[in-house]
Design an enzyme around this catalytic site. Structure first.
Site, PDB file in Angstrom:
ATOM      1  N   SER A 157       0.594  -1.301   0.041  1.00 25.69           N
ATOM      2  CA  SER A 157      -0.080   0.143  -0.118  1.00 25.69           C
ATOM      3  C   SER A 157       0.801   1.297   0.073  1.00 25.69           C
ATOM      4  CB  SER A 157      -1.035   0.070   1.143  1.00 25.69           C
ATOM      5  OG  SER A 157      -1.946   1.005   1.133  1.00 25.69           O
ATOM      6  N   ASP A 166      -9.879  -3.265  -5.905  1.00 26.41           N
ATOM      7  CA  ASP A 166      -9.076  -2.559  -5.206  1.00 26.41           C
ATOM      8  C   ASP A 166      -8.940  -1.184  -5.719  1.00 26.41           C
ATOM      9  OD1 ASP A 166      -6.832  -1.030  -4.021  1.00 26.41           O
ATOM     10  OD2 ASP A 166      -5.965  -2.862  -3.677  1.00 26.41           O
ATOM     11  N   HIS A 188      -8.459  -4.494  -1.109  1.00 27.01           N
ATOM     12  CA  HIS A 188      -7.364  -3.857  -0.718  1.00 27.01           C
ATOM     13  C   HIS A 188      -6.377  -4.421   0.554  1.00 27.01           C
ATOM     14  CE1 HIS A 188      -4.148  -0.797  -0.881  1.00 27.01           C
ATOM     15  NE2 HIS A 188      -4.313  -0.611   0.537  1.00 27.01           N
TER      16      HIS A 188
END
Length: 306
Positions: A150, A247, A277
């Site tokens: 991320s 996502d 995610h």
């Protein structure tokens, strides 16, 4: 976003996930404290875990026997505003054990208290520390990859660009899970209505605004702050990019992978159907996560032994 778009194995966990209170100072403090206290799993057996007092904090994962001489510099996620090295204990120790490598996971100062370039500077400091400590750790400084999840993957991608510009020893690869690459996604207000699972565009805008110190998507975002803003991607290390097809970051990840390839950079792009995610971090024992991690570690292992 409808729950039936999520992989069946992940639906129950996704349905129970609360919205993270990251917009306010006290909410962020609570989440940060909970992450530091609980993490997301325990280290696997056969890996020594130690903390090094190197300013922002470095966590070292060393497999039994010391490893093969290769290493990974890992950067945790958290939207630039939350997160800690301890959250990836299970992930980093499993990677160290399965590949027989040393994993160095680094903290970095969090926004909005410490906006760009502070977090990226901290990650660069960790890379430089690892280069200097390589001999002591039994690591070849030219067999080190960078990676993250991320926001951490976004920082890893920016680090690769910064190291390219500086010259010297380069990472052998970029190992990027659902990387947060492009602040312009956060500026697309129409995405708010989709309410992406786990990390929505409203949360994305909060994270980017905190990191940049201004509203995302504007014309003055520095290239070094968002990896996708860089015009010339030639000469960067080979990359592996994974992301779920539901996502929020799917489009920006695909676009970055395509641009890397167009620039002559090898890039494996792993798009996971029904993957929200960060699922490989918070649901690592599911079939879909195990399969992704197997593919990702196979790629990383091949880069580190090439």
């Amino acid at each position: 976003m409808k729950l039936d778009l999520v992989d069946p194995e992940l639906r129950r966990s996704v349905a129970r996930m609360p919205r993270l209170p990251i917009r306010g100072k006290w909410g962020r403090r609570v989440v940060r404290a909970l992450v530091r206290r609980r993490g997301l799993g325990k280290p696997v057996e056969g890996v020594d875990v130690s903390n090094l007092d190197e300013g922002q904090g470095i966590r070292l994962y060393t497999p039994a026997g010391g490893g093969s001489g290769a290493a990974l510099l890992w950067v945790h996620g958290g939207g630039y505003v939350i997160g800690d090295v301890v959250q990836d204990d299970a992930f980093c120790s499993a990677t160290a054990h399965e590949l027989g490598i040393v994993v160095v996971s680094t903290n970095y100062r969090l926004a909005p208290e410490h906006p760009f370039p502070a977090p990226l500077d901290d990650v660069l400091d960790a890379w430089q520390w690892l280069q200097k400590a390589a001999g002591t750790l039994g690591v070849d400084p030219e067999r080190i990859a960078v990676g993250g999840s991320s926001a951490g993957a976004g920082l890893a991608a920016c680090l690769a660009q910064r190291l390219h510009d500086a010259g010297g020893v380069q990472p052998v690869g970029q190992w990027l899970f659902s990387p947060m690459l492009d602040d312009r996604t956060a500026a697309r207000r129409e995405l708010d209505q989709l309410q992406h699972r786990v990390w929505s565009n409203t949360a994305n805008r909060t994270g980017w605004a905190a990191y940049l110190g201004t509203e995302p998507g504007g014309p003055h975002t520095p290239d070094r702050a968002a990896a996708a803003r860089r015009a010339d991607l030639r000469g960067l290390p080979p990359a592996w990019i994974s992301v779920g097809d539901i996502d929020l970051f799917a489009d920006e990840c695909r676009a970055y992978a395509d641009r890397l390839r167009d620039a002559g950079v090898g890039c494996a792009f792993d798009l996971v159907p029904g993957g929200p995610h960060g699922f490989e971090v918070w649901a690592p024992e599911t079939r879909v996560a195990r399969a992704l991690l197997e593919r990702g570690r196979a790629w990383l292992g091949a880069r580190l032994t090439a």
